[in-house]
Design a protein around this motif. Structure first.
Motif, PDB file in Angstrom:
ATOM      1  N   THR A  14     -19.242 -59.030 -78.053  1.00  0.00           N
ATOM      2  CA  THR A  14     -18.141 -58.130 -77.666  1.00  0.00           C
ATOM      3  C   THR A  14     -16.791 -58.787 -77.888  1.00  0.00           C
ATOM      4  O   THR A  14     -15.754 -58.202 -77.587  1.00  0.00           O
ATOM      5  CB  THR A  14     -18.240 -57.755 -76.165  1.00  0.00           C
ATOM      6  OG1 THR A  14     -18.179 -58.982 -75.402  1.00  0.00           O
ATOM      7  CG2 THR A  14     -19.530 -57.030 -75.849  1.00  0.00           C
ATOM      8  N   ASP A  16     -13.537 -61.011 -79.707  1.00  0.00           N
ATOM      9  CA  ASP A  16     -12.550 -60.717 -80.745  1.00  0.00           C
ATOM     10  C   ASP A  16     -13.103 -60.999 -82.145  1.00  0.00           C
ATOM     11  O   ASP A  16     -13.001 -60.182 -83.054  1.00  0.00           O
ATOM     12  CB  ASP A  16     -11.315 -61.603 -80.458  1.00  0.00           C
ATOM     13  CG  ASP A  16     -10.284 -61.517 -81.547  1.00  0.00           C
ATOM     14  OD1 ASP A  16      -9.685 -60.437 -81.680  1.00  0.00           O
ATOM     15  OD2 ASP A  16     -10.080 -62.506 -82.268  1.00  0.00           O
ATOM     16  N   LEU A  17     -13.717 -62.155 -82.330  1.00  0.00           N
ATOM     17  CA  LEU A  17     -14.219 -62.542 -83.653  1.00  0.00           C
ATOM     18  C   LEU A  17     -15.322 -61.594 -84.122  1.00  0.00           C
ATOM     19  O   LEU A  17     -15.352 -61.172 -85.276  1.00  0.00           O
ATOM     20  CB  LEU A  17     -14.740 -63.986 -83.611  1.00  0.00           C
ATOM     21  CG  LEU A  17     -15.169 -64.573 -84.947  1.00  0.00           C
ATOM     22  CD1 LEU A  17     -13.972 -64.747 -85.877  1.00  0.00           C
ATOM     23  CD2 LEU A  17     -15.873 -65.911 -84.757  1.00  0.00           C
ATOM     24  N   ARG A  20     -13.674 -58.179 -84.976  1.00  0.00           N
ATOM     25  CA  ARG A  20     -12.690 -58.195 -86.058  1.00  0.00           C
ATOM     26  C   ARG A  20     -13.292 -58.634 -87.392  1.00  0.00           C
ATOM     27  O   ARG A  20     -12.907 -58.142 -88.439  1.00  0.00           O
ATOM     28  CB  ARG A  20     -11.547 -59.132 -85.679  1.00  0.00           C
ATOM     29  CG  ARG A  20     -10.178 -58.626 -85.974  1.00  0.00           C
ATOM     30  CD  ARG A  20      -9.095 -59.313 -85.155  1.00  0.00           C
ATOM     31  NE  ARG A  20      -9.399 -60.692 -84.835  1.00  0.00           N
ATOM     32  CZ  ARG A  20      -9.132 -61.712 -85.652  1.00  0.00           C
ATOM     33  NH1 ARG A  20      -8.574 -61.515 -86.811  1.00  0.00           N
ATOM     34  NH2 ARG A  20      -9.429 -62.941 -85.267  1.00  0.00           N
ATOM     35  N   ASP A  89     -25.989 -63.825 -69.808  1.00  0.00           N
ATOM     36  CA  ASP A  89     -25.009 -64.856 -69.511  1.00  0.00           C
ATOM     37  C   ASP A  89     -25.697 -66.179 -69.803  1.00  0.00           C
ATOM     38  O   ASP A  89     -26.832 -66.399 -69.344  1.00  0.00           O
ATOM     39  CB  ASP A  89     -24.601 -64.752 -68.033  1.00  0.00           C
ATOM     40  CG  ASP A  89     -23.443 -65.697 -67.713  1.00  0.00           C
ATOM     41  OD1 ASP A  89     -23.465 -66.849 -68.197  1.00  0.00           O
ATOM     42  OD2 ASP A  89     -22.535 -65.279 -66.982  1.00  0.00           O
ATOM     43  N   ALA A  90     -25.006 -67.029 -70.573  1.00  0.00           N
ATOM     44  CA  ALA A  90     -25.614 -68.310 -70.970  1.00  0.00           C
ATOM     45  C   ALA A  90     -25.959 -69.165 -69.764  1.00  0.00           C
ATOM     46  O   ALA A  90     -26.776 -70.075 -69.859  1.00  0.00           O
ATOM     47  CB  ALA A  90     -24.650 -69.062 -71.883  1.00  0.00           C
ATOM     48  N   VAL A 115     -19.020 -67.894 -79.294  1.00  0.00           N
ATOM     49  CA  VAL A 115     -18.588 -68.091 -77.901  1.00  0.00           C
ATOM     50  C   VAL A 115     -17.893 -69.446 -77.813  1.00  0.00           C
ATOM     51  O   VAL A 115     -17.919 -70.217 -78.772  1.00  0.00           O
ATOM     52  CB  VAL A 115     -19.800 -68.099 -76.938  1.00  0.00           C
ATOM     53  CG1 VAL A 115     -20.483 -66.751 -76.887  1.00  0.00           C
ATOM     54  CG2 VAL A 115     -20.787 -69.183 -77.345  1.00  0.00           C
ATOM     55  N   GLU A 142     -19.491 -71.709 -84.323  1.00  0.00           N
ATOM     56  CA  GLU A 142     -18.103 -71.500 -84.695  1.00  0.00           C
ATOM     57  C   GLU A 142     -17.295 -72.759 -84.434  1.00  0.00           C
ATOM     58  O   GLU A 142     -17.722 -73.666 -83.735  1.00  0.00           O
ATOM     59  CB  GLU A 142     -17.527 -70.350 -83.853  1.00  0.00           C
ATOM     60  CG  GLU A 142     -17.575 -68.993 -84.541  1.00  0.00           C
ATOM     61  CD  GLU A 142     -16.735 -68.981 -85.815  1.00  0.00           C
ATOM     62  OE1 GLU A 142     -15.777 -69.763 -85.937  1.00  0.00           O
ATOM     63  OE2 GLU A 142     -17.051 -68.171 -86.705  1.00  0.00           O
ATOM     64  N   LYS A 143     -16.088 -72.761 -84.967  1.00  0.00           N
ATOM     65  CA  LYS A 143     -15.170 -73.839 -84.625  1.00  0.00           C
ATOM     66  C   LYS A 143     -14.571 -73.556 -83.258  1.00  0.00           C
ATOM     67  O   LYS A 143     -14.583 -72.398 -82.855  1.00  0.00           O
ATOM     68  CB  LYS A 143     -14.101 -73.967 -85.694  1.00  0.00           C
ATOM     69  CG  LYS A 143     -12.943 -72.931 -85.576  1.00  0.00           C
ATOM     70  CD  LYS A 143     -11.809 -73.257 -86.493  1.00  0.00           C
ATOM     71  CE  LYS A 143     -10.527 -72.653 -86.017  1.00  0.00           C
ATOM     72  NZ  LYS A 143      -9.383 -72.803 -86.867  1.00  0.00           N
TER      73      LYS A 143
HETATM   74  P1  NAD Z   1     -13.509 -63.937 -77.024  1.00  0.00           P
HETATM   75  O1  NAD Z   1     -12.957 -64.555 -75.806  1.00  0.00           O
HETATM   76  O2  NAD Z   1     -12.845 -62.741 -77.589  1.00  0.00           O
HETATM   77  O3  NAD Z   1     -15.031 -63.543 -76.769  1.00  0.00           O
HETATM   78  C1  NAD Z   1     -15.889 -64.378 -76.088  1.00  0.00           C
HETATM   79  C2  NAD Z   1     -17.262 -63.749 -76.017  1.00  0.00           C
HETATM   80  O4  NAD Z   1     -18.132 -64.656 -75.331  1.00  0.00           O
HETATM   81  C3  NAD Z   1     -17.349 -62.420 -75.286  1.00  0.00           C
HETATM   82  O5  NAD Z   1     -18.221 -61.580 -75.971  1.00  0.00           O
HETATM   83  C4  NAD Z   1     -17.963 -62.817 -73.930  1.00  0.00           C
HETATM   84  O6  NAD Z   1     -18.742 -61.797 -73.348  1.00  0.00           O
HETATM   85  C5  NAD Z   1     -18.856 -63.942 -74.330  1.00  0.00           C
HETATM   86  N1  NAD Z   1     -19.145 -64.852 -73.212  1.00  0.00           N
HETATM   87  C6  NAD Z   1     -18.243 -65.500 -72.440  1.00  0.00           C
HETATM   88  N2  NAD Z   1     -18.879 -66.212 -71.483  1.00  0.00           N
HETATM   89  C7  NAD Z   1     -20.203 -66.019 -71.676  1.00  0.00           C
HETATM   90  C8  NAD Z   1     -21.380 -66.478 -71.021  1.00  0.00           C
HETATM   91  N3  NAD Z   1     -21.313 -67.292 -69.970  1.00  0.00           N
HETATM   92  N4  NAD Z   1     -22.553 -66.082 -71.510  1.00  0.00           N
HETATM   93  C9  NAD Z   1     -22.643 -65.244 -72.575  1.00  0.00           C
HETATM   94  N5  NAD Z   1     -21.573 -64.784 -73.231  1.00  0.00           N
HETATM   95  C10 NAD Z   1     -20.369 -65.153 -72.775  1.00  0.00           C
HETATM   96  O7  NAD Z   1     -13.623 -65.123 -78.110  1.00  0.00           O
HETATM   97  P2  NAD Z   1     -13.552 -65.012 -79.702  1.00  0.00           P
HETATM   98  O8  NAD Z   1     -12.117 -65.003 -80.099  1.00  0.00           O
HETATM   99  O9  NAD Z   1     -14.422 -63.934 -80.166  1.00  0.00           O
HETATM  100  O10 NAD Z   1     -14.116 -66.434 -80.155  1.00  0.00           O
HETATM  101  C11 NAD Z   1     -15.471 -66.812 -80.053  1.00  0.00           C
HETATM  102  C12 NAD Z   1     -15.654 -68.193 -80.651  1.00  0.00           C
HETATM  103  O11 NAD Z   1     -15.235 -68.187 -82.001  1.00  0.00           O
HETATM  104  C13 NAD Z   1     -14.825 -69.282 -79.984  1.00  0.00           C
HETATM  105  O12 NAD Z   1     -15.551 -70.480 -80.024  1.00  0.00           O
HETATM  106  C14 NAD Z   1     -13.614 -69.395 -80.875  1.00  0.00           C
HETATM  107  O13 NAD Z   1     -13.045 -70.680 -80.812  1.00  0.00           O
HETATM  108  C15 NAD Z   1     -14.230 -69.143 -82.215  1.00  0.00           C
HETATM  109  N6  NAD Z   1     -13.307 -68.632 -83.226  1.00  0.00           N
HETATM  110  C16 NAD Z   1     -12.628 -67.470 -83.027  1.00  0.00           C
HETATM  111  C17 NAD Z   1     -11.792 -66.991 -84.016  1.00  0.00           C
HETATM  112  C18 NAD Z   1     -11.045 -65.701 -83.849  1.00  0.00           C
HETATM  113  O14 NAD Z   1     -10.351 -65.311 -84.795  1.00  0.00           O
HETATM  114  N7  NAD Z   1     -11.149 -64.992 -82.763  1.00  0.00           N
HETATM  115  C19 NAD Z   1     -11.626 -67.712 -85.208  1.00  0.00           C
HETATM  116  C20 NAD Z   1     -12.351 -68.886 -85.383  1.00  0.00           C
HETATM  117  C21 NAD Z   1     -13.182 -69.324 -84.389  1.00  0.00           C
END
Ligand code: NAD
Length: 478
Positions: A14, A16-17, A20, A89-90, A115, A142-143
């Motif tokens: 759910t 952002d990554l 998007r 939830d992890a 995550v 992911e990074k």
């Molecule tokens: P986000 O905060 O938008 O989403 C986090 C997700 O993790 C959510 O779906 C949430 O439900 C889930 N989550 C959180 N705690 C949890 C738990 N305890 N158990 C299970 N699920 C859980 O983050 P994002 O922007 O999508 O980024 C995710 C990863 O990708 C991160 O490591 C981030 O550094 C990396 N990343 C993101 C982008 C980007 O453009 N958004 C780019 C490169 C790397």
């Protein structure tokens, strides 16, 4: 060509990554016919959604970020049918048995950890505990992969408790870009370049990744990271490896990654005066970095320029100038191989410096061109001009109607195919931290204050000086 049938579980489905990039990318692969009819995608995150609510969330994501393809509502509906959702939830038990029950035998099982890195370990453990992952399953991480050598090692050790290295796909989306792979095709598929690819003929190499955006909502996270950790240790170093590595014996994961690792290990320590750190100031109604980061005393760099050297026979004496930053003049990423000056010019009255430059553009318009010198057409005598020789054949590379996968979707399909060539191996990531750690420790110990630069500029003046004092100049950011 369709890949093998798969169950792809996206933890953080759910986030952002996922909304998007990952799911819009998978939708494009679906439309291209790469997903067999029995392949499925399972979103997994904390939100208590049912599958229909998840499909609706992803439909909106694809419509917003999926480009023109998302208008094809029929295939979008067919794609959404492949989606399922499990709330897990992890860190708690609930939900896991349900996910376990969903997994099928006889298909590739892949788990995308989209995550926070602190959850990589707990997720790996849960997958193991509930026998959700099997010996052939793949995980995509992911990074950021750690924030220094020690944390990266700890992460590698944790993952290694549950998965073999062959199952772990550390993603760096820069490696998934069409042009980056084309760079390897140009280098190793032509006789022309390799003989020149060394310190006899190359004057220097520039790698620029310029962004126009600031840290915006990510200020809190970014302030603990900075440009070095966020961009150089991974993306810029990966690009540098592909440019500088020896020809691998085969285009295959082990061979390619061995050669990349040798480059990282040959990187020299960087003296203080070869590093310029910058931070964007306020200007033109834009807030300063410190305001956006919510830290009025922040010493974190939003820009960095480094003059690096590789100590081996091929590259000794050739500077590799790396630069990346936020709130710069344009969104522009490029690798430029700048060849040496001619030893002598035979053309009278031609005082211009003509140099061959191979430019590999990653964004905005991906492509490769080679600057060559020719005669200016017309009757004006022997006047020389420099023109770009386009080696991209852009028609073949995604004009309208063509389907060129973007980095994420290509890499995810590689995961399903079991091809690790474009993913970072654990030892590579550690070696990269081993090079960056002392540089970071150096400026932290000195309490180095980054130089301020205006938003919309090319970074601090000191970065220009890094090249000027050696009689060189940065390529334009445009
Ligand atoms: P986000 O905060 O938008 O989403 C986090 C997700 O993790 C959510 O779906 C949430 O439900 C889930 N989550 C959180 N705690 C949890 C738990 N305890 N158990 C299970 N699920 C859980 O983050 P994002 O922007 O999508 O980024 C995710 C990863 O990708 C991160 O490591 C981030 O550094 C990396 N990343 C993101 C982008 C980007 O453009 N958004 C780019 C490169 C790397």
């Amino acid at each position: 060509i369709p890949v093998e049938p798969f169950d792809l579980v996206i933890f953080g489905g759910t986030g952002d990554l996922a909304r998007r990039k990952i799911l819009p990318g998978l939708f494009r692969r679906f439309r291209a016919g790469q997903m067999t009819p029995d392949s499925r995608i399972i979103g997994a995150a904390r939100a208590p959604l049912d599958a229909d609510a998840y499909r609706e969330m992803i439909r909106q994501g694809i419509e917003e970020f999926g480009g023109p393809e998302s208008k094809d509502s029929e295939s979008l509906a067919a794609f959404l049918d492949r989606l399922d959702y499990v709330s897990v939830d992890a860190t708690v038990e609930e939900g896991w048995p349900r996910l376990a029950a969903l997994m099928r035998d006889g298909v590739v099982r892949a788990f995308y950890f989209s995550v926070a890195p602190s959850l990589f370990g707990p997720l790996a453990e849960k997958l193991h505990e509930h026998a959700i992952a099997d010996v052939d399953s793949r995980i995509v991480v992911e990074k950021p992969f750690g924030r220094d050598l020690e944390s990266a090692r700890a992460l590698n050790r944790t993952l290694a408790e549950y998965f073999r290295e062959e199952q772990i796909y550390r993603i760096d989306h820069y490696l998934g870009k069409e042009t980056v792979q084309n760079l390897m095709a140009v280098r190793f598929g032509n006789l022309l370049f390799e003989p020149l690819w060394n310190n006899h003929y190359v004057d220097h190499i520039q790698i620029t990744v310029a962004e126009t955006v600031g840290v915006e909502g990510r200020g809190g996270y970014y302030d603990k990271s900075g440009a070095m950790r966020d961009m150089v240790q991974n993306h810029l170093m990966q690009l540098l490896c592909l440019i500088a590595m020896e020809p691998p014996s085969r285009f295959e994961a082990g061979a390619v990654r061995d050669e990349k690792l040798k480059v990282i290990r040959a990187l020299q320590p960087v003296p203080v005066h070869h590093i310029v750190r910058g931070q964007y100031d306020a200007g033109d109604g834009h807030p300063s970095y410190r305001e956006e980061a919510g830290n009025p005393r922040s010493f974190t760099e939003s820009f960095i320029a480094i003059r690096a050297e590789i100590a081996n026979w091929r590259w000794a004496g050739v500077p590799f100038y790396l630069r990346t930053g936020k709130k710069l003049k344009a969104r522009h990423s490029e690798i430029a191989v700048v060849f040496k000056d001619l030893p002598h010019t035979i053309f009278e009255g031609d005082h211009a410096r003509h140099r061959n430059i191979l430019s590999i553009r990653l964004q905005p318009n991906e492509g490769i061109d080679l600057t060559v010198t020719i005669k200016e057409p017309g009757p004006g005598g022997m006047r020389l001009i420099d023109v770009p020789l386009d080696m991209t054949f852009s028609e073949a590379l995604g004009q309208e109607g063509q389907d060129v996968p973007d980095a994420y979707e290509r890499l995810i399909m590689d995961v399903i195919r079991g091809n690790q060539t474009l993913f970072m191996r654990g030892d590579e990531v550690e070696a990269a931290w081993a090079w960056t750690d002392p540089l970071i420790a150096g400026w932290e110990a000195r309490n180095d204050v980054p130089k301020l630069y205006d938003p919309g500029s090319t970074g601090p003046d000191d970065a220009l000086m890094l090249l000027h004092r050696e009689g060189r100049r940065w390529r334009e950011i445009k």
